[in-house]
Design an enzyme around this catalytic site. Sequence first.
Site, PDB file in Angstrom:
ATOM      1  N   GLU A  67       0.840  -1.215   0.000  1.00  0.00           N
ATOM      2  CA  GLU A  67       0.000   0.000   0.000  1.00  0.00           C
ATOM      3  C   GLU A  67       0.878   1.270   0.000  1.00  0.00           C
ATOM      4  O   GLU A  67       0.542   2.251  -0.648  1.00  0.00           O
ATOM      5  CB  GLU A  67      -0.959  -0.031   1.190  1.00  0.00           C
ATOM      6  CG  GLU A  67      -2.063  -1.090   0.985  1.00  0.00           C
ATOM      7  CD  GLU A  67      -2.972  -1.260   2.183  1.00  0.00           C
ATOM      8  OE1 GLU A  67      -2.436  -1.541   3.275  1.00  0.00           O
ATOM      9  OE2 GLU A  67      -4.181  -1.100   2.045  1.00  0.00           O
ATOM     10  N   GLU A 122      -3.866  -9.910   3.281  1.00  0.00           N
ATOM     11  CA  GLU A 122      -4.694  -9.730   4.476  1.00  0.00           C
ATOM     12  C   GLU A 122      -5.777 -10.783   4.642  1.00  0.00           C
ATOM     13  O   GLU A 122      -6.104 -11.170   5.771  1.00  0.00           O
ATOM     14  CB  GLU A 122      -5.332  -8.328   4.475  1.00  0.00           C
ATOM     15  CG  GLU A 122      -4.366  -7.185   4.747  1.00  0.00           C
ATOM     16  CD  GLU A 122      -3.581  -6.714   3.531  1.00  0.00           C
ATOM     17  OE1 GLU A 122      -3.661  -7.371   2.478  1.00  0.00           O
ATOM     18  OE2 GLU A 122      -2.873  -5.702   3.647  1.00  0.00           O
TER      19      GLU A 122
END
Length: 655
Positions: free
Chosen positions: A107, A127
């Site tokens: 990210e 995730e």
Amino acid sequence: MSTLSPVSLTTENDIAIITIDHPPINATSHAVRLGIWDAIDQVNRDDTIRAAILICAGSTFIAGADVTEFGKPPLDPILPDLILKLEQSTKPLIAAIHGNALGGGLEVALGCHYRIATATAKLGLPEVNLGLIPGAGGTVRLPRLIAVENAIAMITGGKPVNAVTARDYGLIDEIADGDLRIAALALAERIKTDPCPTALIDRAPVNAPDTDGWDALIAGIGKKARGQDAPVIASQTIRAAVTGDARTALGLERENFVRLRDSDQSKALRHIFFAERSVAKLPELAGVDPRPLHEIGVIGGGIMGAGIATAALLAGYAVVMIERDDDACERGIANVRHHLGGSLKRGIITQSRHDQLLGDLVSSTDYAALANCDLVIEAVFEDMAVKHDVFAKLSAHCKSDAVLASNTSYLDIDAIATACTHPERVIGLHFFSPAHVMKLLEVVRTRLASSVTLATALAFAKRLGKIAVPCGVCDGFIGNRIMSAYRKHCEYMLEDGSLPSDIDRAMTNFGFPMGLFAMQDMAGLEISWATRKRLAPTRDPNERYVALGDYLCEMGRFGRKNGLGWYRYDEHGKAFLDPVVDELVIAESAKKGIKRRPFSDAEIIETILSAMQAEGEKILAEGIAHSSDAIDVVMVNGYGFPRHKGGPMHLKNTA
Ligand code: NAI
């Protein structure tokens, strides 16, 4: 920036280099976020700087979050704000990636304007593996950089991609040729006078599907997720991010992230994640050095032996395979060649590595060929007399300090060990089929096994990339023993009113990839039939015995391999209900005078879980498993127990 900051800023002419040095994984901890924040301020304030490179020291780029900050109130700047700041930098930023760019790390890279990576780098948003979704804009920015379909695959599948795929997707701008820092500086030189590319948050999504496409994609993900929430919520979050306003979507992503983080599923997945990483760490082995291993012997080239030999070759060992005769040697080699061919096809190894690995394998009928082996693993027929004979030969031909292991599923390895010279070097290595694919390995500590033997077996398992679970000797060790216990209760339910398909449906709805009876058909029914016949003389006559499995074998129904088992199979292996089996089950209840009653899915699952947990408690009390985590790791990795439920003992401990 304080002198203690893990982030430093240097310059190379008019290019700034922001270096993160925060071992072991350069996690996005508070000090790192703060350091990057300050560095970006400095870069934007300094008129002499035209571009900046974000690079990491050590073995990897930012590879995840700081687990010690989990569950604590977040300290500013939080990651989503930092990434917005990166995006708004007026000087172009380049993420220079080596090792792993995972989760928050990727990210951060998405907040930069360019990405360059080494050829061996891996990039991903894993995730979902912890029951989460990206929480710092990954679901919003990734589908604005790469095709929505690929972004969905990466986020809902949780599997990182390699540098070549990342470049093909457009996730990175280039693969560094040679030194990463030098390649990143060259890229900076090329782009430093260009206008800063539009931030991803302000870009349009790439190749967004139409409404029907979305519906089909989300339905497919729901089916594959088998009851796990995170992939489904991830796909819905991406859909909202792609079809709606990007900044609003950041808020929705955060809400969904927090909701998932507090869910039972995420807690279960985190439990099993940490359990897998700690289960083989035995305090009593601290300071015990494993014996170095170079050459591995494998006895038997059948289903298990060939798989074990393949796993050892792939881990870089030379392998000697012993078989009964020349034909069996050839079959064993052919089995290994078949497995390695599969690895080649899946891109796990290159053609030259494939050829080299085949060259590292020799087969022989002569046990003298084992003279240089440091570890020998026996995988011959499940028959005590055959095993004794093999271990006697191993005692005679192997070095006196070679570790001798048995892959037996049920036989008493203590009895095998006592018949050997130097019994302290004998251990169980219970692989799961296919042995070169399945991650689980039960490391069975015999009564006389030395610490060095155990440490050597665990080091071997680690090198093979296995999840090793230490356990003690008993009938079936941890996994097969628990499976025998719950199988018995499933069979009772058959006689009491269920049908095989009822039990299998309840299990798959709970999250198992397949039900018990479908699994038995896949494994073949005659193996457990032989075991039951072997154990028949010692069976307690007062214990309830269900003979249905025996009847099937007597009828020549051995499972999938001959098209008939608990189910009927067509030539493509597709299963169908078979009224013959249902009639057999119902007739058996009548024969025993049992009045059949219906079982709900919930009752079936409750029965199965209680049986697993009760046997698990016994296994713990007897010291066969050293912790309930060990039991969960075995059931999740070897027996299809749904990972997002955390294992039978986790469910008991959190009930
Ligand atoms: P298999 O029948 O496929 O292979 C056994 C091989 O051993 C055959 O190729 C045979 O020629 C060879 N062999 C027999 N006696 C020998 C001797 N004296 N010297 C050299 N080679 C000899 O059997 P499989 O399935 O590979 O099982 C092997 C062992 O692994 C058994 O103890 C079994 O309980 C255990 N096991 C099996 C699993 C499975 O899923 N099949 C899973 C875990 C353990």
